[in-house]
Design an enzyme around this catalytic site. Structure first.
Site, PDB file in Angstrom:
ATOM      1  N   THR A   5     -38.997  10.886   9.153  1.00  0.00           N
ATOM      2  CA  THR A   5     -38.556  12.271   9.114  1.00  0.00           C
ATOM      3  C   THR A   5     -38.911  12.776   7.731  1.00  0.00           C
ATOM      4  O   THR A   5     -40.015  13.269   7.522  1.00  0.00           O
ATOM      5  CB  THR A   5     -37.043  12.395   9.408  1.00  0.00           C
ATOM      6  OG1 THR A   5     -36.318  11.415   8.680  1.00  0.00           O
ATOM      7  CG2 THR A   5     -36.788  12.212  10.884  1.00  0.00           C
ATOM      8  N   LYS A  44     -37.881   3.408   9.639  1.00  0.00           N
ATOM      9  CA  LYS A  44     -37.650   4.674   8.947  1.00  0.00           C
ATOM     10  C   LYS A  44     -36.147   4.795   8.737  1.00  0.00           C
ATOM     11  O   LYS A  44     -35.348   4.179   9.445  1.00  0.00           O
ATOM     12  CB  LYS A  44     -38.147   5.855   9.766  1.00  0.00           C
ATOM     13  CG  LYS A  44     -37.350   6.049  11.043  1.00  0.00           C
ATOM     14  CD  LYS A  44     -36.940   7.484  11.285  1.00  0.00           C
ATOM     15  CE  LYS A  44     -36.055   7.975  10.185  1.00  0.00           C
ATOM     16  NZ  LYS A  44     -35.197   9.097  10.577  1.00  0.00           N
ATOM     17  N   THR A  50     -30.985   8.649  10.794  1.00  0.00           N
ATOM     18  CA  THR A  50     -31.214   7.602  11.777  1.00  0.00           C
ATOM     19  C   THR A  50     -32.045   6.462  11.202  1.00  0.00           C
ATOM     20  O   THR A  50     -32.995   6.685  10.488  1.00  0.00           O
ATOM     21  CB  THR A  50     -31.941   8.181  12.991  1.00  0.00           C
ATOM     22  OG1 THR A  50     -31.101   9.124  13.593  1.00  0.00           O
ATOM     23  CG2 THR A  50     -32.275   7.090  13.982  1.00  0.00           C
ATOM     24  N   GLU A  87     -31.348   8.460   0.392  1.00  0.00           N
ATOM     25  CA  GLU A  87     -31.336   9.853  -0.041  1.00  0.00           C
ATOM     26  C   GLU A  87     -30.881   9.979  -1.493  1.00  0.00           C
ATOM     27  O   GLU A  87     -29.755   9.629  -1.837  1.00  0.00           O
ATOM     28  CB  GLU A  87     -30.380  10.661   0.835  1.00  0.00           C
ATOM     29  CG  GLU A  87     -30.960  10.953   2.205  1.00  0.00           C
ATOM     30  CD  GLU A  87     -30.041  11.825   3.029  1.00  0.00           C
ATOM     31  OE1 GLU A  87     -30.541  12.761   3.658  1.00  0.00           O
ATOM     32  OE2 GLU A  87     -28.831  11.571   3.029  1.00  0.00           O
ATOM     33  N   ASN A 124     -28.116  17.261   0.933  1.00  0.00           N
ATOM     34  CA  ASN A 124     -27.279  17.409   2.116  1.00  0.00           C
ATOM     35  C   ASN A 124     -26.462  18.691   2.156  1.00  0.00           C
ATOM     36  O   ASN A 124     -25.907  19.035   3.189  1.00  0.00           O
ATOM     37  CB  ASN A 124     -26.369  16.192   2.257  1.00  0.00           C
ATOM     38  CG  ASN A 124     -27.163  14.991   2.727  1.00  0.00           C
ATOM     39  OD1 ASN A 124     -27.689  14.986   3.819  1.00  0.00           O
ATOM     40  ND2 ASN A 124     -27.272  13.993   1.864  1.00  0.00           N
ATOM     41  N   THR A 179     -28.499  24.245   9.159  1.00  0.00           N
ATOM     42  CA  THR A 179     -28.868  23.950  10.554  1.00  0.00           C
ATOM     43  C   THR A 179     -29.410  25.206  11.199  1.00  0.00           C
ATOM     44  O   THR A 179     -28.982  26.308  10.916  1.00  0.00           O
ATOM     45  CB  THR A 179     -27.639  23.485  11.357  1.00  0.00           C
ATOM     46  OG1 THR A 179     -26.473  24.125  10.878  1.00  0.00           O
ATOM     47  CG2 THR A 179     -27.472  21.996  11.252  1.00  0.00           C
TER      48      THR A 179
END
Lengths: 398, 398
Positions: A150, A176, A187, A271, A393, A398
């Site tokens: 991603t 990943k 994920t 991250e 984050n 969204t």
């Protein structure tokens, strides 16, 4: 240079496509196909909320065989209701149609945003292109590893090769996870190929053990995704006959090594991560105690920020261990950072501050907590918490 | 304006001093004294690593009575070995000597850095000054609330008063916690005074219930300190005789309200916090299920960063709930942010995006997760995760 991607083990082809699920024409759909009906085993997320592809793949892998995998990135196909299940099933049917196999022989995985239905026109196009691109070169394997990303900063792959009874066995994998700029993409996906000839139940036992000692020993932010999946496909083409019992044990060891290498690569690409650290708990009464304490320290925000700031703040380590919900006696315990003991039997230990500062400034730090209770031990791998994690984050919409 | 500090209930005096444990001549030691042998109850941290004052106070409160409290900020007296226990005992002896009571009637609390021995010359000086400053005015109560702060941005106090059988009963409390610039200071301390005449066992029962519904329902960073402590002292001076059974229930209710007000103030003053949010789980099968899920969502770093970024990212909420380790069926569940349902029976729900954006931009946000399983519910209060949290905790050097 020899091919060390997932197309290296005999019998595997991979193909990738950019079908527009992700923007900027990035690779976002891939197919893995095996020449044989491969023994197959998989581990899935323990999250109670399970994405449609997880539900379907769990069913398809039941009998221990599969011949292909289709995976997309950019959309998790999670929390998408009955339509999501239909879409996941359609993905397996599209690939099965091309390969002329049963849809039940195809696993499916997705990673990306939660709650948005897949654009099946794009997916269908992607499957066609990925099928047309199928091949077994290194480039094909690399494209596959790229297509499952991603916003990982780099692709992650590992390779092992060993010889038993004069037969060379290859294991290759790519993963990943956790290096995502956009969220809801935490994920963890890992796909492993091997040409070992192995019965499904043996493959499953070895995978479960390898995963529990590797992928289940890492933490970036303590979050478990709706889409996590690790799958291994064994073509059996390394030898004509199943190898003797003696080779199962090296296979398991190499499979574990490969999984661990991928797992550590995921943490290092966490991250906002700038450092990796490992929390080893030794001399615990039992494994559960060792694991609970190691995980609590590895997940502690105060420890993670201390690691980020290169601060040898042992008070945070001891406090996090004490709050782990696992009984232990701090008056018996000791704690070291690197090879420097900083806490001993309930109180701080004199130590060389300059040497400790040098260790804290490294990018890879070991914390060892000796409970002096028994014989069990465990380790959990983690990364530091930086402002970039929050930025990544919080900024996202969204 | 009437006094609403911890010196407001009849029979309590407080005194504070700046004795140099903290820098810049800040108040860092305080004494609370009661005119009577007060009924007393306390709850302590569940951390396996317990600071010396916690160990001592736990012993002293056993019989259900205490007459004084001494508390210092700037040093936690934790992980300090036998010397730390001696120092904590000395603190109670110093106060007992001044007040001419038994050291066993004195509780002691500390908050600050872990692993450094107290400077007892300073502490002794501080006790003398705090004793000389004892008084029952509002200023005295305010100074006490100030002296227990580490780097909380503001003092936190609450007050309730009610009348039963024509007797006015006062309950006052102050707390510190979680607004700390320096780390290892994540200690939560709360001290409550009341003039209710109440038996120790009733006081303890009411405190345990109030704490479990308030302080145990908050999270800033999921860390539990080595020094957490909530103590309530009841002078009994509100009436000549113990009030009838009828008043116990309002007392419990007001004690809970007061604890909850203090708990919410701690969350609002959380490290780097810019917003408060509440996770309410309803229609759960049982309380454990409701609590586990509420806590998992409230502690999720991805939810906390989404709240920080005002992003109505329901995928993160549902995923965190699913990872809580509490079985539930997402196909039956629904989730609302404020009064807007954003997830229903396994999939996203159509909603007014502008109205939702307005809610996400507020400083106080309710998330409700309806499991549609049973009758139980629970709520956990939390704050957002900002870059300032990382800054605060990474920049600090021990």
């Amino acid at each position: 240079m020899t091919n060390t991607t997932i197309t290296a083990p005999r019998g595997f082809k991979a193909g990738a496509a950019a079908c527009g699920i992700k923007s900027e024409n990035k690779l976002d759909l891939a197919v893995l196909a095996c020449d044989t009906r491969a023994a197959c085993a998989a581990c899935f997320t323990q999250n109670r909320v399970q994405a449609a592809p997880i539900q379907l793949s769990r069913d398809h892998v039941k009998e221990g065989y599969a011949q292909a995998l289709v995976v997309n990135s950019g959309n998790a196909n999670a929390c998408t209701g009955p339509r999501g299940l239909d879409d996941a099933a359609t993905m397996t049917q599209l690939v099965a149609g091309k390969l002329k196999i049963s849809p039940r022989s195809v696993l499916v995985a997705s990673t990306g945003v939660i709650g948005h239905p897949l654009d099946m026109a794009k997916v269908s196009n992607g499957v066609n292109h990925a099928y047309d691109n199928l091949g077994d070169t290194e480039d094909h394997g690399r494209a596959f590893a790229q297509a499952i990303m991603t916003t990982d900063l780099k692709p992650k792959s590992a390779y092992r090769e060993f010889t038993v009874d004069n037969q060379t066995i290859r294991i290759a994998g790519c993963a990943k996870g956790s290096g995502m700029i956009a969220p809801n993409m935490a994920t963890m996906l890992a796909f492993i190929t091997t040409d070992a000839k192995i019965a499904p139940h043996d493959l499953r036992a070895n995978l479960v053990q390898a995963v529990s000692r590797s992928f289940n020993r890492i933490t970036v932010d303590g979050e478990m995704s709706t889409n996590d999946m690790v799958a291994v496909f064994a073509s059996g083409l390394a030898s004509d006959h199943e190898l003797g019992e003696t080779w199962l044990s090296p296979f398991g060891e190499y499979l574990y090594e490969l999984c661990n290498e991928l797992a550590l690569a995921i943490v290092a690409d966490g991250e906002g991560a700038t450092k990796v650290f490992h929390v080893m708990v030794t001399a615990a009464r039992n494994f559960t105690q060792a694991h609970k304490i190691a995980r609590a320290v590895a997940q502690s925000l105060l420890v993670k920020t201390a690691i980020h700031g290169a601060d040898p703040n042992w008070g945070r380590i001891i406090s996090a261990a004490g709050a782990a919900g696992a009984d232990f006696n701090p008056e018996q315990a000791s704690c070291a950072i690197g090879n420097i003991v900083i806490f001993n039997r309930g109180t701080g230990a004199d130590h060389d501050r300059d040497a400790l500062a040098d260790i804290m400034n490294k990018n890879d730090i070991w914390i060892t907590l000796n409970l002096n209770h028994g014989e069990a031990s465990d380790v959990v791998h983690s990364c530091d918490l930086s402002k970039q994690y929050v930025d990544i984050n919080a900024r996202y919409r969204t």
